[in-house]
Design an enzyme around this catalytic site. Structure first.
Site, PDB file in Angstrom:
ATOM      1  N   ARG A   7       8.703   4.876  -8.849  1.00  0.00           N
ATOM      2  CA  ARG A   7       8.692   4.190  -7.549  1.00  0.00           C
ATOM      3  C   ARG A   7       9.573   4.914  -6.529  1.00  0.00           C
ATOM      4  NH1 ARG A   7      10.973  -1.111  -5.722  1.00  0.00           N
ATOM      5  NH2 ARG A   7       9.511  -1.966  -4.203  1.00  0.00           N
ATOM      6  N   HIS A  11       8.353   6.000  -2.855  1.00  0.00           N
ATOM      7  CA  HIS A  11       9.042   5.509  -1.655  1.00  0.00           C
ATOM      8  C   HIS A  11       9.703   6.643  -0.889  1.00  0.00           C
ATOM      9  CE1 HIS A  11       9.150   0.908  -2.029  1.00  0.00           C
ATOM     10  NE2 HIS A  11       8.221   1.368  -2.855  1.00  0.00           N
ATOM     11  N   ASN A  39      12.819  -1.808   0.336  1.00  0.00           N
ATOM     12  CA  ASN A  39      13.699  -1.207  -0.659  1.00  0.00           C
ATOM     13  C   ASN A  39      14.877  -2.077  -1.064  1.00  0.00           C
ATOM     14  OD1 ASN A  39      12.097   1.105  -0.473  1.00  0.00           O
ATOM     15  ND2 ASN A  39      13.412   2.068   1.051  1.00  0.00           N
ATOM     16  N   HIS A 141       1.218   0.566 -10.956  1.00  0.00           N
ATOM     17  CA  HIS A 141       1.632  -0.813 -11.216  1.00  0.00           C
ATOM     18  C   HIS A 141       1.261  -1.273 -12.618  1.00  0.00           C
ATOM     19  CE1 HIS A 141       2.101  -2.157  -6.727  1.00  0.00           C
ATOM     20  NE2 HIS A 141       3.007  -1.294  -7.121  1.00  0.00           N
TER      21      HIS A 141
END
Length: 267
Positions: A7, A11, A39, A141
């Site tokens: 992740r 990001h 975040n 996911h």
């Protein structure tokens, strides 16, 4: 920490390119990305990245590998550790690190869990990615957990969710309170597999944005979800290709940026 490291790379890349900016702490010159809404109280693994960077620099005897490259390789290795040899790919390296970060860019650039299919696709296209990238990368996911605050609206308001699942989730995610209660993103949160896609076919996606990939009128998206749910090799191949494309988003190279000695601050 596999899901968290994967992740972090996502990001990082979706905010001004893959430049390690997500790792920077706030300074007097800028407010970094760590406290942006997508975040805050969500991203983790910064200490693990620090340890990786320190060990790489020790072996290399100098700071020669950027923090952005550490994120890209750690994401790949996390997928490989949790998914097996099928989930591996070559990671292009040579990225350099940003000397700044932007809280506003993180707030506006990352797709939130309440986005519709059209909003998700538009967001990905704005970063130079397409439909296959959207569906394949959403497959990340298949590992990790989500906070109640990210799926509360879905389990109380959405109609395209399996009834028994919604009832079960409400016990752990009340309409008020319990924002940080956690729920697995799919039934095998520690295994990188295709169960995520099988869940979407059965209207059991945890996040609103997840379920938007199936059954919302886009036949191409529906076809990819169905394909990946029953074909792990195809998912692995498309995921790898999409990860490489994402990892190539606006990297700093040449004399741009720097190679940080400490991933949390500029040199």
């Amino acid at each position: 920490m596999g899901a968290s490291l994967l992740r972090l790379h996502f990001h990082d890349c979706f905010v001004n390119g893959c430049d390690g900016s997500v790792l920077l702490d706030d300074t007097t010159r800028f407010t970094g990305e760590k406290t942006a809404v997508p975040n805050l109280n969500s991203l983790r693994g910064f200490d693990v990245v620090d340890k990786i960077k320190s060990e790489v620099d020790r072996v290399c005897k100098r700071s020669v590998v950027s923090c952005a490259d550490v994120l890209a390789v750690a994401a790949r290795d996390s997928v490989n550790k949790l998914g097996g040899s099928t989930f591996t790919y070559q990671v292009p390296v040579g990225r350099r690190d940003s000397r700044t970060a932007s809280k506003n860019a993180a707030t506006n650039g990352l797709p939130p869990p309440f986005f519709s299919f059209n909003q998700l696709l538009a967001n990905f296209r704005s970063h130079g990615l397409g439909l296959t990238d959207l569906v394949a990368l959403s497959g990340a996911h298949t590992i990790g957990l989500a906070r109640c605050t990210t799926f509360r609206s879905r389990i109380y308001n959405d109609t395209n969710i399996q009834t028994d699942l919604a009832s079960s989730l409400r016990r752990n995610c009340p309409q008020s309170g319990g924002d940080n209660n956690l729920q697995p993103l799919d039934g095998t949160p520690a295994g990188f597999d295709t169960q995520y896609f099988g869940s979407l076919v059965r209207n059991k996606g945890l996040l609103h944005s997840d379920q938007e990939l199936f059954g919302r009128g886009n036949s191409a998206s529906d076809g990819l979800v169905s394909l990946y749910s029953g074909n792990p090799a195809k998912f692995a191949a498309d995921f790898a290709a999409s990860m490489v494309r994402m990892g190539n988003m606006r990297p700093l190279t040449g004399s741009n940026g720097e190679i940080r000695t400490n991933c949390r601050k500029i040199n």
